[in-house]
Design a protein around this motif. Structure first.
Motif, PDB file in Angstrom:
ATOM      1  N   PHE A 194     -44.347  37.909 -68.899  1.00 50.30           N
ATOM      2  CA  PHE A 194     -43.516  39.109 -68.933  1.00 50.30           C
ATOM      3  C   PHE A 194     -43.827  39.843 -70.241  1.00 50.30           C
ATOM      4  O   PHE A 194     -44.250  39.231 -71.220  1.00 50.30           O
ATOM      5  CB  PHE A 194     -42.025  38.751 -68.934  1.00 50.30           C
ATOM      6  CG  PHE A 194     -41.486  38.330 -67.598  1.00 50.30           C
ATOM      7  CD1 PHE A 194     -40.655  39.166 -66.870  1.00 50.30           C
ATOM      8  CD2 PHE A 194     -41.797  37.079 -67.065  1.00 50.30           C
ATOM      9  CE1 PHE A 194     -40.145  38.787 -65.640  1.00 50.30           C
ATOM     10  CE2 PHE A 194     -41.291  36.692 -65.835  1.00 50.30           C
ATOM     11  CZ  PHE A 194     -40.467  37.536 -65.117  1.00 50.30           C
ATOM     12  N   PRO A 232     -39.722  44.307 -66.943  1.00 49.37           N
ATOM     13  CA  PRO A 232     -40.364  43.865 -65.696  1.00 49.37           C
ATOM     14  C   PRO A 232     -41.407  44.882 -65.212  1.00 49.37           C
ATOM     15  O   PRO A 232     -41.170  46.087 -65.268  1.00 49.37           O
ATOM     16  CB  PRO A 232     -39.206  43.732 -64.701  1.00 49.37           C
ATOM     17  CG  PRO A 232     -37.985  44.244 -65.378  1.00 49.37           C
ATOM     18  CD  PRO A 232     -38.260  44.398 -66.828  1.00 49.37           C
ATOM     19  N   GLN A 237     -40.657  40.697 -60.533  1.00 57.12           N
ATOM     20  CA  GLN A 237     -40.186  40.323 -61.873  1.00 57.12           C
ATOM     21  C   GLN A 237     -38.756  40.809 -62.107  1.00 57.12           C
ATOM     22  O   GLN A 237     -37.931  40.093 -62.674  1.00 57.12           O
ATOM     23  CB  GLN A 237     -41.118  40.897 -62.954  1.00 57.12           C
ATOM     24  CG  GLN A 237     -42.472  40.195 -63.006  1.00 57.12           C
ATOM     25  CD  GLN A 237     -43.212  40.437 -64.317  1.00 57.12           C
ATOM     26  OE1 GLN A 237     -42.894  41.355 -65.074  1.00 57.12           O
ATOM     27  NE2 GLN A 237     -44.219  39.605 -64.583  1.00 57.12           N
ATOM     28  N   GLY A 238     -38.466  42.021 -61.647  1.00 62.41           N
ATOM     29  CA  GLY A 238     -37.110  42.567 -61.804  1.00 62.41           C
ATOM     30  C   GLY A 238     -36.073  41.717 -61.091  1.00 62.41           C
ATOM     31  O   GLY A 238     -35.031  41.371 -61.656  1.00 62.41           O
ATOM     32  N   LEU A 241     -35.537  38.269 -62.762  1.00 64.78           N
ATOM     33  CA  LEU A 241     -34.684  38.335 -63.964  1.00 64.78           C
ATOM     34  C   LEU A 241     -33.214  38.527 -63.592  1.00 64.78           C
ATOM     35  O   LEU A 241     -32.327  37.951 -64.220  1.00 64.78           O
ATOM     36  CB  LEU A 241     -35.147  39.467 -64.886  1.00 64.78           C
ATOM     37  CG  LEU A 241     -36.502  39.233 -65.570  1.00 64.78           C
ATOM     38  CD1 LEU A 241     -36.966  40.513 -66.278  1.00 64.78           C
ATOM     39  CD2 LEU A 241     -36.437  38.084 -66.580  1.00 64.78           C
TER      40      LEU A 241
END
Ligand SMILES: [Fe+2]
Length: 298
Positions: A194, A232, A237-238, A241
């Protein structure tokens, strides 16, 4: 030698070292040898201060601190000096925190303060750009040093002073007590890089890349995470998280307790997360904290 070590009432992973008034008295003379300025300007003076702290305890304090902080089964110690006396002022607490740090490792340069430690206030009103100083919002569980190049093996938080405080309890969570560790540490997204940035007040003008979860030399997962700083790159990735954040905050195994004035939390930064509950609104609210972060000697 008369400090005591006990399990914290809320968890045996947290050890509590009590330092009594008489032993604190024995620190006054050796601490007087060093001014705050000389400690700030001369790194070697911090080592000699730490040595004199350890000598008051027959060199057993350094052994106890290192054992607790490096052991995966514990990893956090609360140092509670009996400082209910005016002679143990804020300078004394800076010196005690410095001594504790230098029995374990070398502090990192703190870009927020330009020193090896930082002191800061949490107050009723705030115009800063990070959650650190926002009194009435939850400071979510996180680790430190997520956005800097230096390694952050451990961190120290000392409560210097407070007034008008209700709420604002410390919240910590050991990775091995977390219900979702296996699921999220084994998720491939958690192991990819990240990008981590930081807001202006942190005075760090670069970004770093690293995963959220990395396995240590024994194959156990460690975490490097804070909600505000990862950037992200895509939906995966968003969403990862978001799930991570929800699962941490929902954990039933968080340990919550008020930290007394003068006390220090000293934690391993690889398998302990820390945060703070919101304060109850009060226009006179003021809390001063000192932090030191650094690496182990080896
Ligand atoms: Fe933190």
């Amino acid at each position: 030698m008369s400090f005591t070590i006990n399990n914290h009432t809320k968890s045996k992973r947290v050890q509590v070292i009590n330092i009594n008034n008489e032993d604190l008295d024995r620190l006054i003379f050796p601490f007087k040898k060093h001014s705050i300025t000389s400690l700030e300007y001369k790194p070697f003076s911090r080592f000699s201060l730490a040595k004199s702290l350890d000598e008051v305890f027959e060199n057993k304090l350094s052994v106890a601190l290192n054992k607790i902080i490096k052991d995966r089964n514990t990893g956090t110690v609360v140092v509670k000096p009996d400082v209910n006396n005016k002679k143990f002022d804020k300078d004394f607490l800076v010196k005690l925190s410095t001594g504790l740090a230098y029995l374990v490792g070398n502090p990192n340069f703190d870009s927020m303060s330009g020193k090896y430690y930082a002191r800061f206030y949490v107050k009723h009103s705030d115009s800063s750009d990070s959650y650190l100083r926002k009194a009435y919002t939850n400071l979510d569980l996180h680790t430190d040093g997520t956005y800097v190049k230096e390694k952050t093996d451990w961190l120290i938080m000392t409560k210097m002073e407070e007034q008008g405080v209700s709420g604002g309890e410390s919240v910590i969570l050991h990775l091995d007590d977390w219900e979702h560790l296996e699921e999220l540490s084994n998720n491939p997204v958690g192991q990819e890089n990240f990008t981590w940035g930081s807001p202006k007040s942190k005075n760090v003008d670069y970004k770093v890349e690293h995963p959220v979860f990395i396995k240590d030399k024994n194959g156990k997962p460690t975490i490097s995470y804070i909600d505000q700083f990862p950037e992200p790159k895509n939906m995966e990735q968003g969403l990862f998280l978001q799930r991570l954040s929800d699962c941490l905050e929902e954990s039933k195994n968080k340990i919550e307790f008020p930290l007394p004035v003068g006390s220090t939390i000293f934690s391993n930064n690889y398998f302990w997360l820390h945060g703070r509950k919101p304060f109850k609104e009060n226009t006179n609210l003021s809390r001063e904290l000192l932090r030191i972060r650094g690496t182990f000697f080896n």
